[in-house]
Design an enzyme around this catalytic site. Structure first.
Site, PDB file in Angstrom:
ATOM      1  CB  THR A 108     -25.006  70.887 -36.030  1.00  0.00           C
ATOM      2  OG1 THR A 108     -24.858  71.989 -36.922  1.00  0.00           O
ATOM      3  CG2 THR A 108     -26.475  70.569 -35.850  1.00  0.00           C
ATOM      4  CD  GLU A 142     -31.867  64.414 -28.870  1.00  0.00           C
ATOM      5  OE1 GLU A 142     -32.962  64.492 -29.422  1.00  0.00           O
ATOM      6  OE2 GLU A 142     -30.829  64.083 -29.471  1.00  0.00           O
ATOM      7  CB  ALA A 187     -20.433  67.503 -39.132  1.00  0.00           C
ATOM      8  CG  ASP A 220     -32.236  64.722 -35.667  1.00  0.00           C
ATOM      9  OD1 ASP A 220     -32.667  65.887 -35.696  1.00  0.00           O
ATOM     10  OD2 ASP A 220     -31.024  64.456 -35.555  1.00  0.00           O
TER      11      ASP A 220
HETATM   12  N1  LIG Z   1     -30.285  60.283 -37.649  1.00  0.00           N
HETATM   13  C1  LIG Z   1     -29.212  60.304 -36.915  1.00  0.00           C
HETATM   14  O1  LIG Z   1     -28.824  59.313 -36.317  1.00  0.00           O
HETATM   15  C2  LIG Z   1     -28.396  61.554 -36.872  1.00  0.00           C
HETATM   16  C3  LIG Z   1     -27.083  61.536 -36.370  1.00  0.00           C
HETATM   17  C4  LIG Z   1     -26.329  62.697 -36.429  1.00  0.00           C
HETATM   18  C5  LIG Z   1     -26.889  63.867 -36.929  1.00  0.00           C
HETATM   19  N2  LIG Z   1     -28.191  63.861 -37.352  1.00  0.00           N
HETATM   20  C6  LIG Z   1     -28.810  65.054 -37.914  1.00  0.00           C
HETATM   21  O2  LIG Z   1     -28.277  65.208 -39.222  1.00  0.00           O
HETATM   22  C7  LIG Z   1     -28.294  66.570 -39.587  1.00  0.00           C
HETATM   23  C8  LIG Z   1     -26.960  66.976 -40.167  1.00  0.00           C
HETATM   24  O3  LIG Z   1     -25.992  66.910 -39.130  1.00  0.00           O
HETATM   25  P1  LIG Z   1     -24.556  67.559 -39.369  1.00  0.00           P
HETATM   26  O4  LIG Z   1     -23.779  67.254 -38.153  1.00  0.00           O
HETATM   27  O5  LIG Z   1     -24.040  67.137 -40.689  1.00  0.00           O
HETATM   28  O6  LIG Z   1     -24.985  69.101 -39.409  1.00  0.00           O
HETATM   29  P2  LIG Z   1     -24.196  70.326 -40.061  1.00  0.00           P
HETATM   30  O7  LIG Z   1     -24.816  71.547 -39.477  1.00  0.00           O
HETATM   31  O8  LIG Z   1     -22.723  70.125 -39.958  1.00  0.00           O
HETATM   32  O9  LIG Z   1     -24.583  70.248 -41.613  1.00  0.00           O
HETATM   33  C9  LIG Z   1     -25.869  70.489 -42.096  1.00  0.00           C
HETATM   34  C10 LIG Z   1     -25.749  71.011 -43.525  1.00  0.00           C
HETATM   35  O10 LIG Z   1     -27.088  71.136 -44.047  1.00  0.00           O
HETATM   36  C11 LIG Z   1     -27.083  72.281 -44.917  1.00  0.00           C
HETATM   37  N3  LIG Z   1     -28.466  72.682 -45.154  1.00  0.00           N
HETATM   38  C12 LIG Z   1     -29.345  73.292 -44.302  1.00  0.00           C
HETATM   39  N4  LIG Z   1     -30.525  73.500 -44.926  1.00  0.00           N
HETATM   40  C13 LIG Z   1     -30.399  72.971 -46.171  1.00  0.00           C
HETATM   41  C14 LIG Z   1     -31.276  72.850 -47.282  1.00  0.00           C
HETATM   42  N5  LIG Z   1     -32.517  73.344 -47.225  1.00  0.00           N
HETATM   43  N6  LIG Z   1     -30.836  72.252 -48.413  1.00  0.00           N
HETATM   44  C15 LIG Z   1     -29.547  71.771 -48.495  1.00  0.00           C
HETATM   45  N7  LIG Z   1     -28.670  71.856 -47.478  1.00  0.00           N
HETATM   46  C16 LIG Z   1     -29.092  72.446 -46.320  1.00  0.00           C
HETATM   47  C17 LIG Z   1     -26.242  73.297 -44.161  1.00  0.00           C
HETATM   48  O11 LIG Z   1     -25.776  74.325 -45.031  1.00  0.00           O
HETATM   49  C18 LIG Z   1     -25.110  72.412 -43.611  1.00  0.00           C
HETATM   50  O12 LIG Z   1     -23.994  72.371 -44.480  1.00  0.00           O
HETATM   51  C19 LIG Z   1     -28.682  67.343 -38.334  1.00  0.00           C
HETATM   52  O13 LIG Z   1     -30.042  67.716 -38.445  1.00  0.00           O
HETATM   53  C20 LIG Z   1     -28.483  66.358 -37.216  1.00  0.00           C
HETATM   54  O14 LIG Z   1     -29.335  66.591 -36.127  1.00  0.00           O
HETATM   55  C21 LIG Z   1     -28.942  62.737 -37.345  1.00  0.00           C
END
Ligand SMILES: NC(=O)c1ccc[n+]([C@@H]2O[C@H](COP(=O)([O-])OP(=O)(O)OC[C@H]3O[C@@H](n4cnc5c(N)ncnc54)[C@H](O)[C@@H]3O)[C@@H](O)[C@H]2O)c1
Length: 349
Positions: A94, A66, A149, A237
């Site tokens: 991710t 994006e 993360a 998202d």
């Molecule tokens: N809204 C925003 O501004 C924003 C900003 C950054 C990231 N994000 C989104 O936030 C999410 C998390 O990002 P990240 O960098 O921490 O990702 P990440 O991959 O580091 O962590 C995601 C975690 O979710 C866990 N998970 C997956 N399915 C699950 C479930 N059903 N129940 C419980 N845990 C589960 C995974 O095991 C993993 O540890 C992503 O979807 C990302 O796109 C949103």
């Protein structure tokens, strides 16, 4: 003969990952989260001056790439960011990002910066800023579902801005929860490891969902969510990527960043076009109410919006002046005569 060196006009300050790490510790992570939240809130208060567009997304079966641009008329910013939930299995993150600030009057860049760390910080700061307006008064316990993360940043921002004392952790991968627990051991937060999402939300006034899965997931079902809580939904998202059962949205008052983007990407993509939402800037500016009563379920349907990245980059840019927290990158061509670009090329012969 050595080629003439470029003048100062050629150089743009660059904040690498290594430098960003040092800058964050120099400022102090909780101080930075509080200051970032203040900067983002101040920019949300002047919402009208910004160019706004849903981000430009390039989707594939594996994830999304994006571009997120905006400008306040004086300064322009964009962020490049990806979202690839399957990356973890290959030892890749991710979400990774970098971004740029530029002067609108000349189009010249002012700053190039890593934004993987900065995105985690600004996302957490935005969540806590929203929660300050929407969460129940005096809340001390949050659930953190998804311990990847973003998780520690989310917990620390809620601690620094709202006084959260207890964080109830849950992830489908116990190693992720263990990593988060370890990283937050000295944070001053009480950490409780839970075996289910249901257990994690027990007694929590704020429920943060921050999972990554490129599908319609159901991290929370309607029967799990009691009256009076604030849901901070971070992970849904992208089109086809949500975390909440739609029945929760029927009971909640939903707050979004920029509704044209959130209707494409957020939890509300599951709802009909007329589903009512309030944009967060309206609450911040006092035009609309945030939390009205103790029983209301509030939902911050966060997807991440360009103005938050603009604010974060400007914050970092201001912090750089007079410090060594950047390197000069030679990324602007600098001919002696602006029209003699070809002549400049000869310098390297
Ligand atoms: N809204 C925003 O501004 C924003 C900003 C950054 C990231 N994000 C989104 O936030 C999410 C998390 O990002 P990240 O960098 O921490 O990702 P990440 O991959 O580091 O962590 C995601 C975690 O979710 C866990 N998970 C997956 N399915 C699950 C479930 N059903 N129940 C419980 N845990 C589960 C995974 O095991 C993993 O540890 C992503 O979807 C990302 O796109 C949103």
């Amino acid at each position: 003969m050595t080629a003439p060196q470029p003048s100062a006009k050629a150089f743009v300050p660059f904040v690498s990952v290594e430098t960003m790490m040092r800058l964050v510790h120099h400022i102090g992570i909780e101080t930075m989260l509080v200051e970032l939240a203040g900067t983002i809130e101040a920019d949300f208060r002047r919402w009208d001056v910004f160019d706004k567009t849903p981000r430009i997304a390039s989707h594939s079966n594996d994830g999304v790439i994006e571009l997120m641009p905006t400008s306040d008329g004086e300064i322009y910013a964009f962020k490049y960011v990806n979202g690839h939930p399957k990356n973890i299995a290959q030892g890749l993150q991710t979400v990774t990002a970098f971004g740029l600030l530029a002067q609108v009057s000349t189009g010249y860049p002012l700053l190039l910066a890593e934004m993987t760390l900065l995105t985690a910080l600004r996302t957490a700061a935005t969540s806590a800023m929203a929660a300050r307006h929407l969460a129940p008064k005096g809340v001390t316990t949050m659930a953190m579902i998804g311990n990847g993360a973003q998780a520690e940043f989310q917990a620390l921002a809620m601690k620094a801005l709202l006084g959260i004392k207890t964080v109830r952790l849950y992830d489908i991968d116990p190693q992720a929860t263990e990593k988060t627990r370890r990283n937050l051991t000295r944070s001053g937060l009480e950490l409780i490891t839970c075996n289910t999402a249901q257990a994690a939300i027990e007694g929590a006034g704020i429920i943060t969902t921050c999972t990554a899965d490129k599908q319609y997931a159901t991290i929370l079902t309607d029967n799990m969510v009691g009256a009076g809580v604030h849901i901070n939904a971070i992970g849904g998202d992208c089109p086809g990527k949500t975390e909440l059962h739609k029945d929760i949205l029927l009971r909640a008052d939903t707050f979004v960043e920029y509704s044209p983007q959130t209707r494409i990407e957020g939890e509300i993509q599951q709802m009909a076009e007329g589903y009512p939402v309030t944009e967060l800037w309206q609450v911040v500016s006092g035009a609309m109410a945030g939390r009205r009563d103790q029983n209301q379920i509030t939902l911050f349907d966060s997807v991440g919006f360009a103005i938050e990245d603009f604010s974060a980059l400007r914050y970092v840019h201001k912090k750089l002046s007079g410090t060594g927290f950047s390197q000069d990158l030679d990324i602007i061509a600098d001919p002696d005569d602006p029209r003699d670009l070809f002549g400049m090329l000869q310098r390297a012969q």
